[in-house]
Design a protein around this motif. Sequence first.
Motif, PDB file in Angstrom:
ATOM      1  N   MET A   1      -6.302  -0.432   2.666  1.00 49.65           N
ATOM      2  CA  MET A   1      -5.038   0.066   2.399  1.00 49.65           C
ATOM      3  C   MET A   1      -5.226   0.703   0.936  1.00 49.65           C
ATOM      4  O   MET A   1      -5.551  -0.226  -0.193  1.00 49.65           O
ATOM      5  CB  MET A   1      -3.975  -0.999   2.369  1.00 49.65           C
ATOM      6  CG  MET A   1      -2.530  -0.365   2.142  1.00 49.65           C
ATOM      7  SD  MET A   1      -1.218  -1.310   2.430  1.00 49.65           S
ATOM      8  CE  MET A   1      -0.740  -0.505   3.830  1.00 49.65           C
TER       9      MET A   1
ATOM     10  N   VAL B   1      -7.108  -5.014   4.892  1.00 49.41           N
ATOM     11  CA  VAL B   1      -5.891  -5.276   5.577  1.00 49.41           C
ATOM     12  C   VAL B   1      -6.188  -5.601   7.294  1.00 49.41           C
ATOM     13  O   VAL B   1      -7.135  -4.850   7.782  1.00 49.41           O
ATOM     14  CB  VAL B   1      -4.855  -4.405   5.580  1.00 49.41           C
ATOM     15  CG1 VAL B   1      -4.122  -4.545   4.118  1.00 49.41           C
ATOM     16  CG2 VAL B   1      -5.239  -2.933   5.992  1.00 49.41           C
TER      17      VAL B   1
ATOM     18  N   VAL C   1      -4.103   4.240   4.728  1.00 48.40           N
ATOM     19  CA  VAL C   1      -4.879   3.226   5.144  1.00 48.40           C
ATOM     20  C   VAL C   1      -6.330   3.940   5.690  1.00 48.40           C
ATOM     21  O   VAL C   1      -6.057   5.200   6.294  1.00 48.40           O
ATOM     22  CB  VAL C   1      -4.325   2.254   6.396  1.00 48.40           C
ATOM     23  CG1 VAL C   1      -3.463   1.365   5.776  1.00 48.40           C
ATOM     24  CG2 VAL C   1      -3.898   3.139   7.662  1.00 48.40           C
TER      25      VAL C   1
ATOM     26  N   LEU D   1      -4.551  -4.676  10.821  1.00 47.83           N
ATOM     27  CA  LEU D   1      -3.578  -3.926  11.363  1.00 47.83           C
ATOM     28  C   LEU D   1      -2.862  -4.382  12.694  1.00 47.83           C
ATOM     29  O   LEU D   1      -3.838  -4.797  13.545  1.00 47.83           O
ATOM     30  CB  LEU D   1      -4.117  -2.396  11.508  1.00 47.83           C
ATOM     31  CG  LEU D   1      -4.536  -1.773  10.277  1.00 47.83           C
ATOM     32  CD1 LEU D   1      -5.058  -0.445  10.406  1.00 47.83           C
ATOM     33  CD2 LEU D   1      -3.259  -1.727   9.385  1.00 47.83           C
TER      34      LEU D   1
ATOM     35  N   ALA E   1       0.345  -3.525   8.186  1.00 46.97           N
ATOM     36  CA  ALA E   1      -0.921  -4.045   7.428  1.00 46.97           C
ATOM     37  C   ALA E   1      -0.685  -5.200   6.767  1.00 46.97           C
ATOM     38  O   ALA E   1      -0.105  -5.468   5.914  1.00 46.97           O
ATOM     39  CB  ALA E   1      -1.016  -2.858   6.526  1.00 46.97           C
TER      40      ALA E   1
END
Length: 400
Positions: free
Chosen positions: A377, A344, A394, A346, A356
Amino acid sequence: MITVEEAEKIILAQIKDYGTEAVPFEQALGHVLSEDLKADRDLPPYNRVTMDGIAIAYKAIEQGISTFTIKATQAAGDKPVDIEEARECVEIMTGAALPSTVDTIIRYEDLEIKEGVARLIVTNIKQGQNIHQKAKDKKKGDVVAAANQYVTPAIISLASSVGKVELFVKKLPKMMIISSGDELVDVADNPSTYQIRRSNNYTIKAILKQQGLEADMLHIPDDPEVTKQQIAHCLQKYDVILLSGGISMGKFDYIPQALEDMAVNKLFYKVQQRPGKPFWFGKHDNGTLVFAFPGNPVATFMCMHRYFLLWLKATLGLPAKQPVYAQLANDYTFLPLLKYFLQVKLNFTAQGILLATPIEGNGSGDFVNLADTDAFMELPLERNDFKAGEVFKVHLFKSV
């Protein structure tokens, strides 16, 4: 096959104290402090002036005096100069020790000085202003930095302030990184059509370096006898072996058998996760730990952050950090019954919510996406569909 939580529990059951060592304080950056740092004297050690200006006795203000004769000028490090009358003052600099006969500092900006006389041009003078009182920060013997934390530039500053020329820090385990496979060539080589350059070993080495760890590297060809000999040598010389590749079910994956022949006790093999399902973890009779990661680059990268760094920080006595959670930006579907570590990107929203955004790749071998993402994640294995707005843990591998 075990769960991620079971794998974590087994790994954390193998933490070990590798002892301590003394290092010069200026070389301790990035190590973990193994002792409390204590003040060798009061901090500050004297009543310290915090502004350039004049030092007066506040009783003069109470008596209505607003003009002062400058008796002397005192710099930082000079012996304090006392006054004898309320109408006298000492011109004094930041960092100087406060004379015993004065108790208030008036800064230059609040004065008019001419021909050895200082005249107040403000009226809001408070007794004791612009003075850092002796022992206000710490008293002699007080802890200024507790053990079990990384040595940072701030701790280097504290160590120098309290006269600690050497710091006791946690010893780091001796590490060996092993890659294997005839399809892998060195970075400087020109691979044939059916070969690729070695990268996982350098990835692991870089992650270790971020933690202040140095590691040796070794590449083993697809040869069962050579594999066995090299593994045997490393088990005797190193505290931790980090392997990448060669642990699956292929005909040329000789490492599992070599580990078994060398009496490395398998603590688990295969975890209900993607990437990194064929993750092998074991321990030799002499205490050497073996983390054997799948050869896919993303799997190695994830397992290092999710498992190895967790073990390392626990081994070094660092307190566990509160987990970080983020809100899923988009709906996401993952079908296999495995815990999925989704790459992901962020970002913080204007409301301060950590968001995310999934970055789709092409499986565990697609390492290009790692440069464009910030974290994995952790999506639970009990579900397949995940909705935007839901919050999950995460694991950061990049600052956001």
